[in-house]
Design an enzyme around this catalytic site. Structure first.
Site, PDB file in Angstrom:
ATOM      1  N   CYS A 131      10.989  -1.602   3.751  1.00 38.17           N
ATOM      2  CA  CYS A 131       9.849  -1.510   4.402  1.00 38.17           C
ATOM      3  C   CYS A 131       9.472  -2.815   5.106  1.00 38.17           C
ATOM      4  O   CYS A 131       8.823  -2.766   5.867  1.00 38.17           O
ATOM      5  CB  CYS A 131       8.812  -1.069   3.374  1.00 38.17           C
ATOM      6  SG  CYS A 131       8.430  -1.851   2.015  1.00 38.17           S
TER       7      CYS A 131
ATOM      8  N   HIS B  15       4.403  -2.128  -0.936  1.00 43.97           N
ATOM      9  CA  HIS B  15       4.771  -1.396   0.228  1.00 43.97           C
ATOM     10  C   HIS B  15       4.292  -2.120   1.581  1.00 43.97           C
ATOM     11  O   HIS B  15       3.131  -2.458   1.624  1.00 43.97           O
ATOM     12  CB  HIS B  15       4.203   0.134   0.258  1.00 43.97           C
ATOM     13  CG  HIS B  15       4.818   0.762   1.293  1.00 43.97           C
ATOM     14  ND1 HIS B  15       6.094   0.924   1.768  1.00 43.97           N
ATOM     15  CD2 HIS B  15       4.180   1.308   2.506  1.00 43.97           C
ATOM     16  CE1 HIS B  15       6.463   1.741   2.690  1.00 43.97           C
ATOM     17  NE2 HIS B  15       5.212   2.133   3.228  1.00 43.97           N
TER      18      HIS B  15
END
Length: 507
Positions: free
Chosen positions: A73, A442
């Site tokens: 990510c 994230h």
């Protein structure tokens, strides 16, 4: 009639039960085959019609997502942010133009610039692709050629990857042999005149590669200024290059929101450096002693001031959210730092001293370009940082009226007379956000939607929220309310503003 149908059904069940085991096994096998066929039919319908319906829905004003290869990510969010900077894509196109004539198609894949350009063009919808989710594993593969071993299953930092890409692009540029062109023969033999040059060639002369002349859009220069407190002597200005501004978040003050201006001012705030040898103080001391005896070097306190000597076309701002506890454990700072859609950097710009003959011309032509809050290249506190009560509110980066925050792509110059002609005005293009703590989390990205093909040079006011392969529309309010980690700004050039002598000098 109903009772008769029930009786017939019950008779069929009794006949099935009276039948032998072989008959019952055959009947159940037939039902199994029918169930398997139905399941296969349902799966085929999902494959054929499900993704197509989703693909049609995504293509309306959205961009492709990126496949998460494990814990990638950090790479996906950075690529989405870079793809929203048109100047960077244009620079890559100019940089890679040499490979189209000099290298074969198979050799292009080993160049980082070519791989990165293809990904960014696809993410900015400049290349036709039928896939809604792209695979960026090719970027990790080409980085291994540059001796960067980045695992797709380990958590990494998006800001660190940004510097890996910029430094690797510099390595790629430095690896190219700088062969002197025929027309640059004067650089080899300065004494040879044009009449003495003669040559014969069987083919057309190769084009001069211009990748050495185009500056990197993220490259800027920092200035370090040292002034003696005792004699006010200024040491020579030192220049250092930067690809991104890494700003620490100062301590919060109760009742006052933290803004991007506070972080920028904290970055360039002056600091005292003690016990520094001052050549000017030593010289003055020596002149006062007539007998000519030697004296020791005079040590005084200097004031060190950082400024931005040259601002890049694309400005990447990194907000440092790493802090340390009293026990030495890493902590993440989650406070919100206010930022705007537009950013004015005039107050943080170092102004190159010009000669007296040029100063008069500069004042007459570009008197409005003098950056507010500067004196002899030294910055003072930005307007609005500590305003007395009852004064007129000034524009502050990260703290301005809500009506301005809701502006859709146009800077309202009339609303801020003191900033009626900003020289260094930037527009927000993308924001990278990190959710989680220092050990896990994230990365997601807010970015502008690409412009429509009908107006490719326009700037879209539609924002997108992207988390790997998930893409949805977002509002400007949502973007400005997020806890930013990386901010990508692009400079807005005014058509009516002339180029100052200082801008020419810094170039």
């Amino acid at each position: 009639m109903l009772l008769g149908g029930v009786a017939e059904a019950g008779g069929a069940v009794r006949r099935l039960l009276r039948a032998g085991a072989a008959v019952r096994h055959k009947a159940m096998k037939n039902w199994g085959v029918i169930g398997g066929v139905a399941a296969a039919l349902a799966a085929g319908m999902y494959v054929l019609w499900g993704p197509i319906a989703e693909r049609k829905r995504r293509r309306r004003g959205l961009v492709p997502g990126l496949l998460n290869l494990g814990n990638t990510c950090f790479m996906n969010s950075l690529l989405q942010g870079l793809s929203s900077c048109p100047s960077f894509i244009k620079w890559l196109e100019e940089f890679t133009a040499q490979y189209k004539t000099e290298q074969s198609q198979s050799a292009e894949h080993q160049y980082l610039s070519v791989t990165l350009l293809r990904l960014l063009r696809a993410l900015s919808c400049q290349e036709a692709t039928e896939d809604d989710v792209l695979d960026a594993s090719c970027l990790l593969e080409v980085l291994r050629v540059y001796r960067w071993q980045i695992s797709s299953f380990e958590e990494q930092d998006a800001h660190e990857l940004f510097h890996v890409l910029t430094s690797s692009l510099e390595d790629e540029r430095d690896r190219q042999p700088r062969v002197t062109h025929l027309f640059d023969v004067h650089s080899l033999e300065p004494e040879i005149t044009q009449k003495q040059i003669s040559c014969r060639t069987r083919g057309s002369l190769p084009l001069v590669s211009n990748h050495w002349k185009s500056p990197h859009p993220f490259h800027g220069r920092l200035t370090s200024n040292m002034v003696c407190k005792h004699c006010e002597h200024q040491s020579p200005v030192r220049y250092d290059t930067f690809d991104s501004l890494s700003l620490s978040i100062p301590a919060a003050v109760w009742g006052r929101p933290m803004t991007l201006d506070h972080c920028l001012h904290h970055f360039i705030s002056s600091e005292s450096v003690k016990d520094v040898v001052c050549d000017n103080c030593t010289k003055i001391r020596a002149e006062r002693i007539l007998n000519g005896q030697s004296i020791e070097n005079q040590r005084t306190t200097f004031v060190k001031q950082l400024k931005l000597g040259k601002l890049p076309q694309c400005l990447c701002i990194h907000l440092q959210r790493l802090s340390w506890s009293n026990q030495g454990t890493p902590l993440k700072r989650h406070e919100h730092v206010q930022f705007n859609e537009f950013l004015i950097m005039d107050i943080y710009k170092y102004h190159v001293p010009v000669h007296k003959s040029s100063q008069t011309e500069l004042n007459q032509k570009n008197s409005e370009e003098a950056a507010p809050g500067t004196k002899d290249g030294i910055a003072v506190k930005p307007a609005g940082a500590e305003q007395p009560s009852g004064t007129k509110p000034h524009f502050v980066n990260g703290a301005c009226p809500s009506s301005f925050l809701m502006s859709s792509g146009t800077f309202p110059l009339a609303a801020f007379p003191e900033c009626s002609s900003p020289v260094y005005l930037y527009r927000l293009m993308a924001v990278v956000v990190h959710h989680g703590d220092m050990h896990s989390g994230h990365f997601v990205t807010y970015r502008r939607s690409p412009p429509s093909p009908r107006s490719p040079f326009a700037v879209s006011s539609q924002w997108l929220w992207i988390s790997d392969d998930t893409v949805r529309k977002a509002s400007l309010q949502e973007v400005l309310s997020c806890s930013a980690y990386l901010l990508f700004y692009e400079r807005v050039h005014s058509r009516v503003q002339p180029q100052s002598l200082e801008s020419k000098a810094e170039e």
